[in-house]
Enzyme design. Structure first.
Site, PDB file in Angstrom:
ATOM      1  N   TYR A  54      -4.921  -0.682  -8.451  1.00 24.52           N
ATOM      2  CA  TYR A  54      -4.431   0.310  -9.420  1.00 24.52           C
ATOM      3  C   TYR A  54      -5.333   0.415 -10.638  1.00 24.52           C
ATOM      4  O   TYR A  54      -5.497   1.497 -11.214  1.00 24.52           O
ATOM      5  CB  TYR A  54      -2.970   0.031  -9.796  1.00 24.52           C
ATOM      6  CG  TYR A  54      -2.070   0.565  -8.711  1.00 24.52           C
ATOM      7  CD1 TYR A  54      -1.761   1.917  -8.661  1.00 24.52           C
ATOM      8  CD2 TYR A  54      -1.637  -0.257  -7.686  1.00 24.52           C
ATOM      9  CE1 TYR A  54      -1.004   2.437  -7.628  1.00 24.52           C
ATOM     10  CE2 TYR A  54      -0.875   0.254  -6.642  1.00 24.52           C
ATOM     11  CZ  TYR A  54      -0.563   1.603  -6.625  1.00 24.52           C
ATOM     12  OH  TYR A  54       0.170   2.116  -5.592  1.00 24.52           O
ATOM     13  N   ARG A  97      -7.961   2.724  -9.624  1.00 23.36           N
ATOM     14  CA  ARG A  97      -7.497   4.117  -9.603  1.00 23.36           C
ATOM     15  C   ARG A  97      -7.306   4.667 -11.015  1.00 23.36           C
ATOM     16  O   ARG A  97      -7.575   5.845 -11.277  1.00 23.36           O
ATOM     17  CB  ARG A  97      -6.197   4.211  -8.795  1.00 23.36           C
ATOM     18  CG  ARG A  97      -6.445   3.900  -7.326  1.00 23.36           C
ATOM     19  CD  ARG A  97      -5.207   4.062  -6.505  1.00 23.36           C
ATOM     20  NE  ARG A  97      -4.697   5.440  -6.575  1.00 23.36           N
ATOM     21  CZ  ARG A  97      -3.531   5.810  -6.078  1.00 23.36           C
ATOM     22  NH1 ARG A  97      -2.755   4.917  -5.484  1.00 23.36           N
ATOM     23  NH2 ARG A  97      -3.125   7.047  -6.177  1.00 23.36           N
ATOM     24  N   HIS A 150       6.004  11.041  -8.068  1.00 19.74           N
ATOM     25  CA  HIS A 150       5.628   9.646  -7.807  1.00 19.74           C
ATOM     26  C   HIS A 150       5.205   8.885  -9.056  1.00 19.74           C
ATOM     27  O   HIS A 150       4.552   7.861  -8.953  1.00 19.74           O
ATOM     28  CB  HIS A 150       4.515   9.595  -6.755  1.00 19.74           C
ATOM     29  CG  HIS A 150       4.972  10.022  -5.396  1.00 19.74           C
ATOM     30  ND1 HIS A 150       4.128  10.185  -4.330  1.00 19.74           N
ATOM     31  CD2 HIS A 150       6.208  10.330  -4.943  1.00 19.74           C
ATOM     32  CE1 HIS A 150       4.826  10.565  -3.269  1.00 19.74           C
ATOM     33  NE2 HIS A 150       6.093  10.676  -3.616  1.00 19.74           N
ATOM     34  N   CYS A 192       8.263  -2.895 -16.085  1.00 22.69           N
ATOM     35  CA  CYS A 192       8.497  -4.300 -15.797  1.00 22.69           C
ATOM     36  C   CYS A 192       8.859  -4.461 -14.322  1.00 22.69           C
ATOM     37  O   CYS A 192       9.609  -3.674 -13.758  1.00 22.69           O
ATOM     38  CB  CYS A 192       9.624  -4.824 -16.686  1.00 22.69           C
ATOM     39  SG  CYS A 192       9.849  -6.600 -16.530  1.00 22.69           S
ATOM     40  N   CYS A 239      15.196  -5.699 -16.067  1.00 25.80           N
ATOM     41  CA  CYS A 239      14.600  -5.395 -17.370  1.00 25.80           C
ATOM     42  C   CYS A 239      14.202  -3.921 -17.376  1.00 25.80           C
ATOM     43  O   CYS A 239      13.650  -3.417 -16.401  1.00 25.80           O
ATOM     44  CB  CYS A 239      13.379  -6.276 -17.594  1.00 25.80           C
ATOM     45  SG  CYS A 239      12.479  -5.888 -19.105  1.00 25.80           S
ATOM     46  N   CYS A 244       5.305  -8.327 -19.409  1.00 21.99           N
ATOM     47  CA  CYS A 244       6.320  -7.574 -20.149  1.00 21.99           C
ATOM     48  C   CYS A 244       6.544  -8.205 -21.519  1.00 21.99           C
ATOM     49  O   CYS A 244       6.808  -9.399 -21.611  1.00 21.99           O
ATOM     50  CB  CYS A 244       7.621  -7.575 -19.353  1.00 21.99           C
ATOM     51  SG  CYS A 244       8.994  -6.827 -20.237  1.00 21.99           S
ATOM     52  N   CYS A 266      10.479  -9.591 -21.490  1.00 26.33           N
ATOM     53  CA  CYS A 266      11.017 -10.683 -20.673  1.00 26.33           C
ATOM     54  C   CYS A 266       9.933 -11.546 -20.058  1.00 26.33           C
ATOM     55  O   CYS A 266      10.242 -12.497 -19.332  1.00 26.33           O
ATOM     56  CB  CYS A 266      11.926 -10.132 -19.577  1.00 26.33           C
ATOM     57  SG  CYS A 266      11.017  -9.370 -18.232  1.00 26.33           S
TER      58      CYS A 266
END
Ligand SMILES: *[C@@H]1O[C@H](CO)[C@@H](O)[C@H](O)[C@H]1NC(C)=O
Ligand SMILES: *[C@@H]1O[C@H](CO)[C@@H](O)[C@H](O)[C@H]1NC(C)=O
Ligand SMILES: [Zn+2]
Length: 298
Positions: free
Chosen positions: A71, A74, A125, A133, A138, A189, A192
């Site tokens: 990712y 991308r 999408h 998260c 969360c 995150c 959390c």
């Protein structure tokens, strides 16, 4: 037989329905001319990994570093890319025709960057630049994060192969082993401390319910004259579902893609075979005018 590659016939249809409602469903082929890989067919592999297998919660659980590298790459590619004339043409159509709604499966933010009015765009999408998260309990979400690299460990994903290179750079060269990135070096995150994940819809995950509700409300507002299916097959999910819904509201189908399965189209439907970046500006010319040098419209 459907009407294939007949631009004058499509122009005649478009101009005789000046105030009608128009729907579009866009897939990866819309952004292909911007240089973004579609991850399908022969190009469907990223570093010997089947892209569809990396885009799952199971893959993330098994090796979040590997999924994040994919990712991060991308995100980098999308930030380097520019909207192409097809994005600009759809954005211009949206500005001319308030009754046009565009649904896109693309997560690259290129339609937004082409100036497509947000009220007339639904990103089915999600978006590569949203982080959320991974802990389902969360609710932390961060929008519009363009940090590149996102964290120092993902820097290898932010290097682009120069056009004159004889070999691709390590991240895209399948012969170079990928580095393993431990979870401790991935984005966390702030609420959390669980791992953050890309804000996209993975295989096996549900589309956003509120978003689907909005789309169905729009569908139920009245008849639809045409559904454009751009850069994706009209017979694959979810396009097939929207084509059916639009057809039930009177729409003719207009497929714009490198391949058009004529046998799936009705006798009143249109098919245009080729690059959306070339075809869409021509198809929409009666509404949006002709292209200026910078790829935008009059
Ligand atoms: C997406 O595009 C919109 C419109 O140009 C822009 O405001 C926003 O910053 C972009 N987001 C990213 C992450 O590129
Ligand atoms: C995203 O960030 C850019 C640059 O920081 C800003 O110009 C733009 O308005 C933001 N867009 C949204 C939708 O928050
Ligand atoms: Zn959290």
């Amino acid at each position: 037989m459907p009407i294939i590659n007949d631009i004058p016939a499509f122009h005649a249809f478009l101009t005789t329905n000046p105030n009608s409602r128009i729907l579009a469903l866009c897939g990866a082929g819309l952004s292909a001319a911007s240089g973004l890989p579609t991850f399908r067919g022969a190009g469907g592999l990223w570093r010997n990994h089947d892209a569809t297998r990396l885009a799952t919660p199971e893959a993330f659980r098994a090796d979040p570093g590997l999924v994040w590298l994919f990712y991060a790459y991308r995100r980098h590619m999308a930030l380097e890319a520019k909207p192409n004339p097809a994005h600009h043409a759809l954005a211009a159509l949206a500005r001319q025709r308030r009754k046009f709604l565009c649904l896109t499966q693309n997560v690259d933010n290129l339609s937004q960057r082409a100036g497509h009015p947000p009220s007339q765009l639904r990103t089915l999408h999600g978006n590569l630049f949203t982080l959320k998260c991974f802990n389902r309990r969360c609710s932390h979400v961060e929008h519009n994060n363009t940090a590149d690299p996102l964290v120092p460990s993902l820097a290898p994903a932010s290097v682009t192969t120069p056009a004159d290179a004889t070999r691709p750079l390590p991240l895209v060269d399948a012969d170079v082993p990928l580095v393993h990135i431990p979870a401790s070096e991935l984005p966390r995150c702030p609420q959390c401390a669980s791992l953050l994940r890309p804000g996209v819809v993975w295989f096996g995950e549900q589309l956003d319910g509120a978003l689907l509700g909005e789309i169905y409300e729009w569908l139920d507002e009245g008849p639809i004259s045409v559904i454009f299916v751009v850069g994706t097959g009209a017979q694959v999910w979810p396009a097939a579902g929207y084509v059916q819904e639009a057809a039930a509201r009177g729409a003719r189908v207009c497929v714009v893609n490198t391949e058009v399965a004529e046998e799936t189209l009705g006798p009143e439907d249109f098919g245009f075979v080729g690059d959306a970046a070339v075809l869409l500006p021509r198809l929409l010319e009666p509404v949006i005018g002709s292209t200026k040098d910078d790829g935008t419209f009059e």
